[in-house]
Design a protein around this motif. Structure first.
Motif, mmCIF file in Angstrom:
data_model
loop_
_atom_site.group_PDB
_atom_site.id
_atom_site.type_symbol
_atom_site.label_atom_id
_atom_site.label_comp_id
_atom_site.label_asym_id
_atom_site.label_seq_id
_atom_site.Cartn_x
_atom_site.Cartn_y
_atom_site.Cartn_z
ATOM 1 N N ILE A 265 0.029 -0.090 11.055
ATOM 2 C CA ILE A 265 0.188 0.633 9.798
ATOM 3 C C ILE A 265 -1.158 1.203 9.368
ATOM 4 O O ILE A 265 -2.160 0.491 9.339
ATOM 5 C CB ILE A 265 0.720 -0.308 8.700
ATOM 6 C CG1 ILE A 265 2.122 -0.796 9.060
ATOM 7 C CG2 ILE A 265 0.711 0.386 7.342
ATOM 8 C CD1 ILE A 265 2.667 -1.832 8.099
ATOM 9 N N CYS A 266 -1.160 2.491 9.025
ATOM 10 C CA CYS A 266 -2.362 3.138 8.503
ATOM 11 C C CYS A 266 -2.264 3.212 6.985
ATOM 12 O O CYS A 266 -1.258 3.674 6.449
ATOM 13 C CB CYS A 266 -2.497 4.563 9.035
ATOM 14 S SG CYS A 266 -2.793 4.653 10.792
ATOM 15 N N THR A 267 -3.322 2.792 6.310
ATOM 16 C CA THR A 267 -3.349 2.885 4.848
ATOM 17 C C THR A 267 -3.982 4.184 4.390
ATOM 18 O O THR A 267 -3.864 4.550 3.236
ATOM 19 C CB THR A 267 -4.161 1.732 4.225
ATOM 20 O OG1 THR A 267 -5.522 1.863 4.626
ATOM 21 C CG2 THR A 267 -3.601 0.389 4.625
ATOM 22 N N TYR A 268 -4.686 4.838 5.286
ATOM 23 C CA TYR A 268 -5.455 6.055 4.964
ATOM 24 C C TYR A 268 -6.462 5.769 3.856
ATOM 25 O O TYR A 268 -6.734 6.612 3.009
ATOM 26 C CB TYR A 268 -4.531 7.230 4.628
ATOM 27 C CG TYR A 268 -3.613 7.529 5.781
ATOM 28 C CD1 TYR A 268 -4.082 8.128 6.934
ATOM 29 C CD2 TYR A 268 -2.271 7.147 5.738
ATOM 30 C CE1 TYR A 268 -3.250 8.358 8.020
ATOM 31 C CE2 TYR A 268 -1.427 7.371 6.822
ATOM 32 C CZ TYR A 268 -1.929 7.987 7.949
ATOM 33 O OH TYR A 268 -1.104 8.200 9.018
ATOM 34 N N GLY A 269 -7.004 4.546 3.883
ATOM 35 C CA GLY A 269 -8.101 4.179 3.011
ATOM 36 C C GLY A 269 -7.755 3.643 1.638
ATOM 37 O O GLY A 269 -8.595 3.047 0.991
ATOM 38 N N THR A 270 -6.531 3.861 1.181
ATOM 39 C CA THR A 270 -6.181 3.408 -0.166
ATOM 40 C C THR A 270 -4.797 2.766 -0.169
ATOM 41 O O THR A 270 -4.000 2.997 0.730
ATOM 42 C CB THR A 270 -6.163 4.581 -1.168
ATOM 43 O OG1 THR A 270 -5.184 5.530 -0.743
ATOM 44 C CG2 THR A 270 -7.519 5.257 -1.267
ATOM 45 N N LEU A 271 -4.535 2.007 -1.215
ATOM 46 C CA LEU A 271 -3.214 1.408 -1.393
ATOM 47 C C LEU A 271 -2.755 1.631 -2.826
ATOM 48 O O LEU A 271 -3.154 0.904 -3.726
ATOM 49 C CB LEU A 271 -3.263 -0.094 -1.116
ATOM 50 C CG LEU A 271 -3.089 -0.547 0.312
ATOM 51 C CD1 LEU A 271 -3.088 -2.066 0.382
ATOM 52 C CD2 LEU A 271 -1.823 -0.012 0.923
ATOM 53 N N SER A 272 -1.932 2.627 -3.019
ATOM 54 C CA SER A 272 -1.348 2.868 -4.341
ATOM 55 C C SER A 272 -0.182 1.895 -4.536
ATOM 56 O O SER A 272 0.254 1.231 -3.601
ATOM 57 C CB SER A 272 -0.840 4.305 -4.418
ATOM 58 O OG SER A 272 0.203 4.496 -3.470
ATOM 59 N N GLU A 273 0.338 1.844 -5.744
ATOM 60 C CA GLU A 273 1.504 0.989 -6.002
ATOM 61 C C GLU A 273 2.677 1.393 -5.109
ATOM 62 O O GLU A 273 3.400 0.547 -4.593
ATOM 63 C CB GLU A 273 1.914 1.074 -7.475
ATOM 64 C CG GLU A 273 0.976 0.342 -8.409
ATOM 65 C CD GLU A 273 0.874 -1.149 -8.106
ATOM 66 O OE1 GLU A 273 1.909 -1.781 -7.855
ATOM 67 O OE2 GLU A 273 -0.248 -1.666 -8.114
ATOM 68 N N GLU A 274 2.847 2.699 -4.932
ATOM 69 C CA GLU A 274 3.942 3.193 -4.092
ATOM 70 C C GLU A 274 3.763 2.727 -2.646
ATOM 71 O O GLU A 274 4.701 2.255 -2.007
ATOM 72 C CB GLU A 274 3.983 4.722 -4.151
ATOM 73 C CG GLU A 274 5.124 5.318 -3.340
ATOM 74 C CD GLU A 274 5.120 6.834 -3.391
ATOM 75 O OE1 GLU A 274 5.622 7.442 -2.436
ATOM 76 O OE2 GLU A 274 4.614 7.409 -4.372
ATOM 77 N N LYS A 275 2.541 2.847 -2.110
ATOM 78 C CA LYS A 275 2.275 2.396 -0.745
ATOM 79 C C LYS A 275 2.491 0.894 -0.621
ATOM 80 O O LYS A 275 2.999 0.424 0.386
ATOM 81 C CB LYS A 275 0.840 2.732 -0.335
ATOM 82 C CG LYS A 275 0.668 4.085 0.260
ATOM 83 C CD LYS A 275 -0.716 4.178 0.876
ATOM 84 C CE LYS A 275 -1.107 5.618 1.091
ATOM 85 N NZ LYS A 275 -2.483 5.732 1.557
ATOM 86 N N LEU A 276 2.074 0.165 -1.637
ATOM 87 C CA LEU A 276 2.271 -1.283 -1.605
ATOM 88 C C LEU A 276 3.743 -1.626 -1.435
ATOM 89 O O LEU A 276 4.098 -2.485 -0.640
ATOM 90 C CB LEU A 276 1.739 -1.931 -2.882
ATOM 91 C CG LEU A 276 0.243 -2.135 -2.959
ATOM 92 C CD1 LEU A 276 -0.149 -2.613 -4.341
ATOM 93 C CD2 LEU A 276 -0.217 -3.127 -1.910
ATOM 94 N N GLU A 277 4.592 -0.944 -2.186
ATOM 95 C CA GLU A 277 6.022 -1.231 -2.121
ATOM 96 C C GLU A 277 6.627 -0.819 -0.785
ATOM 97 O O GLU A 277 7.437 -1.544 -0.223
ATOM 98 C CB GLU A 277 6.751 -0.520 -3.261
ATOM 99 C CG GLU A 277 6.481 -1.151 -4.610
ATOM 100 C CD GLU A 277 7.191 -0.424 -5.742
ATOM 101 O OE1 GLU A 277 8.219 0.232 -5.481
ATOM 102 O OE2 GLU A 277 6.699 -0.528 -6.872
ATOM 103 N N THR A 278 6.235 0.342 -0.260
ATOM 104 C CA THR A 278 6.847 0.831 0.973
ATOM 105 C C THR A 278 6.236 0.242 2.232
ATOM 106 O O THR A 278 6.927 0.050 3.217
ATOM 107 C CB THR A 278 6.781 2.372 1.049
ATOM 108 O OG1 THR A 278 5.413 2.776 0.987
ATOM 109 C CG2 THR A 278 7.575 3.017 -0.061
ATOM 110 N N LEU A 279 4.938 -0.070 2.210
ATOM 111 C CA LEU A 279 4.284 -0.583 3.415
ATOM 112 C C LEU A 279 4.187 -2.104 3.442
ATOM 113 O O LEU A 279 4.446 -2.731 4.457
ATOM 114 C CB LEU A 279 2.852 -0.034 3.525
ATOM 115 C CG LEU A 279 2.671 1.456 3.759
ATOM 116 C CD1 LEU A 279 1.197 1.795 3.806
ATOM 117 C CD2 LEU A 279 3.344 1.880 5.044
ATOM 118 N N ILE A 280 3.787 -2.681 2.333
ATOM 119 C CA ILE A 280 3.448 -4.102 2.320
ATOM 120 C C ILE A 280 4.660 -5.013 2.150
ATOM 121 O O ILE A 280 4.815 -5.981 2.896
ATOM 122 C CB ILE A 280 2.399 -4.398 1.230
ATOM 123 C CG1 ILE A 280 1.149 -3.530 1.426
ATOM 124 C CG2 ILE A 280 2.048 -5.872 1.190
ATOM 125 C CD1 ILE A 280 0.467 -3.671 2.763
#
Length: 114
Positions: free
Chosen positions: A28-43
């Motif tokens: 999984i690539c975070t592209y350097g940041t973790l927004s709330e949206e990314k947290l929900e979809t990736l993490i």
């Protein structure tokens, strides 16, 4: 089903790591940041898997690592050396040594064929 997940910062990190790994791993690539949206979809979908984190040895990477430690407290943290700076510039032999403890890796030299 792949039970191992490796989190890296960018596409070049993913490409470099894939050249070393010799088993199926979700990268999984975070592209350097973790927004709330990314947290929900990736993490959230990977919380019950074996999660490994390999980010750059710079300020941005350390900041991301701290955030990931909070969100995924059971994840295993892997490190490159500060002198290499980024995962994408870490020598293959060192990267192989770092990953070997947790993953099946290609023997040094094999990655150059890809």
């Amino acid at each position: 089903m792949v039970d191992k997940v490796l989190i890296v910062e960018g596409k070049n990190d993913r490409k470099r790591v894939k050249k070393v790994l010799n088993e199926p791993v979700d990268i999984i690539c975070t592209y350097g940041t973790l927004s709330e949206e990314k947290l929900e979809t990736l993490i959230l979908p990977i919380e019950n898997k074996d999660v490994y984190i390999l980010v750059d040895a710079d300020d941005a990477g350390e900041s991301l690592r701290k955030q990931l430690k909070r969100e995924l407290p059971n994840a295993t943290h892997l490190y490159t050396q500060k002198e290499y700076g980024q995962v994408e510039t870490t020598p293959f032999d060192y990267l192989t040594d770092v990953l070997r403890e947790y993953f099946e890796v290609k023997e040094t030299g094999q990655e150059s064929r890809f």
